[in-house]
Design a protein around this motif. Structure first.
Motif, mmCIF file in Angstrom:
data_model
loop_
_atom_site.group_PDB
_atom_site.id
_atom_site.type_symbol
_atom_site.label_atom_id
_atom_site.label_comp_id
_atom_site.label_asym_id
_atom_site.label_seq_id
_atom_site.Cartn_x
_atom_site.Cartn_y
_atom_site.Cartn_z
ATOM 1 N N CYS A 156 0.802 -1.235 0.000
ATOM 2 C CA CYS A 156 0.000 0.000 0.000
ATOM 3 C C CYS A 156 0.829 1.278 0.000
ATOM 4 N N GLY A 157 2.049 1.226 0.506
ATOM 5 C CA GLY A 157 2.963 2.354 0.371
ATOM 6 C C GLY A 157 2.912 3.420 1.444
ATOM 7 N N VAL A 158 2.012 3.317 2.411
ATOM 8 C CA VAL A 158 1.880 4.434 3.359
ATOM 9 C C VAL A 158 3.049 4.529 4.341
ATOM 10 N N CYS A 159 3.808 3.451 4.518
ATOM 11 C CA CYS A 159 4.886 3.451 5.533
ATOM 12 C C CYS A 159 6.238 3.793 4.919
ATOM 13 N N LYS A 160 6.244 4.527 3.821
ATOM 14 C CA LYS A 160 7.503 4.818 3.127
ATOM 15 C C LYS A 160 8.408 5.686 3.991
ATOM 16 N N VAL A 161 9.669 5.284 4.063
ATOM 17 C CA VAL A 161 10.675 6.026 4.837
ATOM 18 C C VAL A 161 11.934 6.194 3.986
ATOM 19 N N GLU A 162 12.791 7.105 4.391
ATOM 20 C CA GLU A 162 14.122 7.191 3.795
ATOM 21 C C GLU A 162 15.134 6.816 4.876
ATOM 22 N N VAL A 163 15.886 5.764 4.618
ATOM 23 C CA VAL A 163 16.908 5.339 5.576
ATOM 24 C C VAL A 163 18.100 6.281 5.433
ATOM 25 N N LEU A 164 18.424 6.961 6.525
ATOM 26 C CA LEU A 164 19.506 7.959 6.495
ATOM 27 C C LEU A 164 20.851 7.334 6.831
ATOM 28 N N ALA A 165 20.842 6.347 7.689
ATOM 29 C CA ALA A 165 22.079 5.677 8.070
ATOM 30 C C ALA A 165 21.749 4.298 8.601
ATOM 31 N N GLY A 166 22.651 3.334 8.338
ATOM 32 C CA GLY A 166 22.467 1.992 8.877
ATOM 33 C C GLY A 166 22.398 0.949 7.783
ATOM 34 N N ASP A 167 22.621 -0.292 8.197
ATOM 35 C CA ASP A 167 22.575 -1.422 7.265
ATOM 36 C C ASP A 167 21.255 -2.179 7.452
ATOM 37 N N PHE A 168 20.816 -2.821 6.369
ATOM 38 C CA PHE A 168 19.510 -3.494 6.452
ATOM 39 C C PHE A 168 19.364 -4.507 5.320
ATOM 40 N N GLU A 169 18.396 -5.389 5.481
ATOM 41 C CA GLU A 169 17.940 -6.292 4.413
ATOM 42 C C GLU A 169 16.517 -5.873 4.038
ATOM 43 N N THR A 170 16.108 -6.209 2.817
ATOM 44 C CA THR A 170 14.721 -5.900 2.427
ATOM 45 C C THR A 170 14.040 -7.143 1.890
ATOM 46 N N ARG A 171 12.715 -7.122 1.937
ATOM 47 C CA ARG A 171 11.899 -8.115 1.238
ATOM 48 C C ARG A 171 11.140 -7.395 0.122
ATOM 49 N N VAL A 172 10.517 -8.178 -0.758
ATOM 50 C CA VAL A 172 9.891 -7.626 -1.956
ATOM 51 C C VAL A 172 8.810 -6.606 -1.575
ATOM 52 N N MET A 173 8.748 -5.526 -2.335
ATOM 53 C CA MET A 173 7.741 -4.482 -2.109
ATOM 54 C C MET A 173 7.255 -3.941 -3.455
ATOM 55 N N SER A 174 6.067 -3.346 -3.451
ATOM 56 C CA SER A 174 5.399 -2.986 -4.703
ATOM 57 C C SER A 174 6.128 -1.864 -5.440
ATOM 58 N N ARG A 175 6.307 -2.052 -6.749
ATOM 59 C CA ARG A 175 6.939 -1.013 -7.579
ATOM 60 C C ARG A 175 6.009 0.184 -7.788
#
Lengths: 105, 309
Positions: free
Chosen positions: A43-62
């Motif tokens: 749905c896209g409402v929780c969009k954030v910009e990661v400013l610093a730090g390491d992470f893994e991601t799972r699939v999300m809508s284009r």
């Protein structure tokens, strides 16, 4: 060992393990800095910009995360799993609304 | 009333971000019956008590949402008639050949002014519900697998031009308006609930700036107790729940809204009043939308208005 997530907009900090998404951990602790929607990358409402730090991601809508977004760490918090302490700012909003276009008539 | 014309919602095709995760969710948690897979990689499901081969189809995509929603019509003569009626009304239609979807006949496809792709079809193979037609038992063990709804009940779709969509459904497809929510100024409908039979709704639309959005596909439960059981199963499986268990003011239905693993909302729904086509439409003012959505809490949940796929 949980990591510390900092929401720069609100100054909120919370613990999040690498097995839990940034959004799930926030909501579970009763904090509200990031809007909570479907929690499935759709749905896209929780969009954030990661400013610093390491992470893994799972699939999300284009529909909500372009290649450019991805390259700049603009991601859906429900699909980001921290691998270190991490700081972010909130981009997503619950801004679109029912009857937005009908009311304009 | 003799039910003719458009009979019922027949199928929805929904996009998922991870097919295997989605199959596990729909088969093992929601408790749908997997009935087939096709060369395109689509996975076909039905609810345990449905007799047709499929009602809910998923395909893997890089974005969530609804591909199309289809209605079963009485017969092929009805299909031909409705196609020509749609064309006469000014809508472009397309024929999708029989067999493009597994076990499904020719489909007439058209796009609504809300951006949603609709289909009509007259034929889908009857595979039965596992219960004999002679001396049938009331249920089978399939009822105990996961949440196990009994049918695909309806969908709520978000998009622009709801007034035009309303006219197409009532003037061409034979639906009638059961309930509506007015816009804040009271001059238009913010949301409409439409029926083609005696169900409280077969499809609903809400006015929204972006076209073609899915709010939810709804699955029918047999009782309020089964809705509560669905909530237990959602929590056992850490399903993301949106609203409920509660009761809608609109429709009077009992509900839980939750999301599949790709962020497509679904509903476990029970009840609702039984309208007739001659009944007067029930109207909710926008300032009472909260009761319409969640009658006990009288709460206009923000996610209901803003979170779609």
């Amino acid at each position: 060992m949980p990591h510390t997530v900092s929401i720069e907009d609100t100054g909120e900090r919370y613990a999040c393990s690498s097995e839990e998404s940034l959004l799930t951990a926030m909501a579970r602790m009763g904090k509200r800095g990031i809007p909570v929607g479907c929690r499935g990358g759709g749905c896209g409402v929780c969009k954030v910009e990661v400013l610093a730090g390491d992470f893994e991601t799972r699939v999300m809508s284009r529909d909500h995360v372009s290649d450019d977004d991805r390259a700049h760490g603009r991601l859906l918090a429900c699909r980001v799993y921290p691998a270190s302490d991490l700081s972010l700012k909130v981009i997503g909003k619950l801004h679109k609304n029912v009857c937005g276009s009908a009311a304009g008539r | 009333m003799a039910l003719t014309g458009v009979l019922r919602p027949g199928h929805a095709q929904v996009r998922v971000l991870d097919l295997n995760e989605a199959v596990r969710f729909y088969r093992d948690v929601l408790g749908l019956v997997e009935t087939g897979r096709d060369a395109q990689g689509r996975v076909y499901f039905k609810c345990w008590d449905e007799r047709d081969h499929n009602s809910y189809v998923i395909r893997e995509s890089d974005r969530a949402g609804l591909d199309f929603f289809g209605f079963r019509v009485l017969d092929t003569a009805t299909l031909d008639k409705l196609e020509s009626d749609l064309q006469a009304y000014g809508l472009a239609t397309e024929r999708i050949p029989a067999g493009e979807m597994l076990a499904t006949g020719e489909r007439v496809r058209f796009t609504l002014p809300s951006g949603h792709v609709m289909e009509l079809y007259a034929e889908k193979d009857k595979v039965g519900n596992g219960i004999p037609l002679v001396n049938p038992a009331p249920w089978s063990k399939a009822r105990d697998n996961g949440i196990a709804p009994i049918r695909l009940d309806h969908a709520l779709l978000y998009g622009p031009n709801v007034a035009q969509v309303h006219k197409i459904f009532t003037e061409v497809l034979g639906f009638y308006l059961v309930e509506r929510v007015l816009t804040p100024d009271g001059n238009a409908n913010a949301a409409i609930w439409l029926s083609c039979g005696q169900k409280v709704h077969d499809i609903a639309f809400a006015e929204y700036p972006e076209p073609g959005k899915l709010h939810h596909c709804s699955f029918l439960m047999e009782s309020w107790d089964q809705v509560l059981r669905a909530g237990d199963i959602m929590s056992m499986n850490q399903v993301a729940v949106d609203i409920g268990p509660t009761r809608h003011g609109v429709t009077r239905g009992c509900t839980i809204y939750a999301w599949d693993p790709s962020g497509n909302r679904f509903e476990t729904f029970f009840g609702g009043h039984l309208p007739y086509p001659d009944y007067e439409t029930m109207t909710w003012t926008f300032d009472n939308f909260g009761q319409g959505l969640d009658y006990p809490q009288r709460k206009l949940h923000e996610t209901f208005l803003t979170v779609v796929s």
